[in-house]
Motif scaffolding. Sequence first.
Motif, PDB file in Angstrom:
ATOM      1  N   GLY A   1      -4.244  40.991  -6.328  1.00 13.84           N
ATOM      2  CA  GLY A   1      -4.207  39.891  -7.290  1.00 13.84           C
ATOM      3  C   GLY A   1      -3.981  40.296  -8.724  1.00 13.84           C
TER       4      GLY A   1
ATOM      5  N   VAL B   1      -4.484  27.556 -15.216  1.00 13.59           N
ATOM      6  CA  VAL B   1      -3.306  28.225 -14.677  1.00 13.59           C
ATOM      7  C   VAL B   1      -2.413  28.678 -15.824  1.00 13.59           C
ATOM      8  CG1 VAL B   1      -1.922  26.112 -14.507  1.00 13.59           C
ATOM      9  CG2 VAL B   1      -1.429  28.024 -12.981  1.00 13.59           C
TER      10      VAL B   1
ATOM     11  N   ASN C   1      -4.272  34.246  -5.900  1.00 12.23           N
ATOM     12  CA  ASN C   1      -3.989  33.116  -6.790  1.00 12.23           C
ATOM     13  C   ASN C   1      -2.687  33.311  -7.572  1.00 12.23           C
ATOM     14  OD1 ASN C   1      -4.757  35.133  -8.526  1.00 12.23           O
ATOM     15  ND2 ASN C   1      -6.183  33.879  -9.709  1.00 12.23           N
TER      16      ASN C   1
ATOM     17  N   ARG D   1       3.086  34.186  -1.884  1.00 14.19           N
ATOM     18  CA  ARG D   1       1.806  33.896  -2.537  1.00 14.19           C
ATOM     19  C   ARG D   1       0.805  34.944  -2.080  1.00 14.19           C
ATOM     20  NH1 ARG D   1      -1.273  28.310  -3.948  1.00 14.19           N
ATOM     21  NH2 ARG D   1      -3.098  29.291  -4.901  1.00 14.19           N
TER      22      ARG D   1
END
Length: 489
Positions: A107, A129, A20, A17
């Motif tokens: 990101g 999302v 985001n 991860r």
Amino acid sequence: MLTRIEHRGPDDTGEIRRGNVWLGHQRLSIMDVEGGHQPLTDAGATTYLVANGEIYNHRHIREDLGHALFETGSDSEAALHALIVDGPAGLARLRGMFALAFTTQDGDFLAARDPLGVKPLYWVRRDDVTLFASELRAFDVEDRPLVETFPPGHCWSPAGGLVRFADTVPAHVRPARRAEEPGVWERSLVKSVREAIVTAVENRMMSDVGVGVFLSGGLDSAIVAAVAAEYAAEHRQPLPTFAVGSPGSADLAAARRVAEYLDAKHHNIEHHEVVMSRQDAVDALPRAVRAIEHYDPSLVRSAVPNLLLAEYAVRHVHAVLTGEGADELFAGYAYYHREPFTDPDALQAELVRTVGELHHLNLQRCDRASMAFGLEAREPFLDRDVIELALSIPPEHKMIGPGIEEKKLLREAFEGWLPDEILHRGKEQFGDGSGAKEVLEEAVRSSPDVAAAEGVELRNREEAGFYAIWRQELDGIRPDRTLGLFATT
């Protein structure tokens, strides 16, 4: 989500991860078994990639970009560095079958799918999302009504949205000219067809864990097996071949004849047969519908023997070559030779259409039935160069007539590579030749009638039975958004 598709990559699991963005990967280890763990990253750990599929020209990309950039022998690392160097334009470098996701430490994010859609990709777009996965079953029930097929030849980023980077059939591909006489062509065309297919097969033989061939006994898979056998012999490797059928079926007999012929020639064939009983087929039916995530009768009929074959073959190899795509490129199906496709322009348009729809149909069945057991299927006839060459051939050369059988050009290109009785064997659907068709039609005659369920148009009782199984497994999925219904003729 990752756990639900563990069967696609049973060898390893990886996830990261960054900001985001979350990337997860189930790995089927074929290239650089020890060093190819995903997510892949660059030397500075500032970019990351997960990829499903194969980049067949990864060695050429390494040469172009410089070997110093690379830290593994994984073909997927070529996609990583192509995107680092060129951004989204780097997708144009990739020759192969792939679905991938790429992110940076900052990101930035990009997802992409190969131009033909050989490898599956689905997505859900919500306000908060965006989700991606290789199979429908990966998504949570509450997200399933929103699932859509991610279009082949496209990439998506939060900043740029959905962008086409390649056409399924390149716009410049047109038949070179009208054929003056159907069934008569220059020897140079025969040579070009043979060389393109040979190169495509050889490119798909890359593996650190061995490659086999699904050998149905039909012309297309027999050609693939013949080329693969020659390549394997040159590299002093065995070639496992796998056939499935009911006792005494035409497919088993024809596949055995091909294997014996090639073994006498190259001394490297390890032929395997899966004899499918009536009960085997009935028991495999619900598993096949669940695996392929489809309920089209022609797909289900072929998926049942395909599934049983994959279940057996994975004990011996991690990847297999198949004959998918030859019928769509060289007009192998009977309906291509009936009205309105007896007109050359109409035939050409239908060939282009059906190639473009393969990702909804045979490619979906081929991928899911094999990857249900962590077995990768590779389709040499769907190599970009083969597609471009085949669709540039005047359609008159693919039409039948007195003394002209279907796929005559393809048969002529491989004269001497196969026994004559195989080279000139007529077309038979996989589900028919294997003996599955009648058994499966009978198995669903007593299924509940769900023809009016949810407004989905179902064409017959057989399809209604398959749909009932499909709906039980994939509650909430909208077939019109994910299956491209109905593209078969």
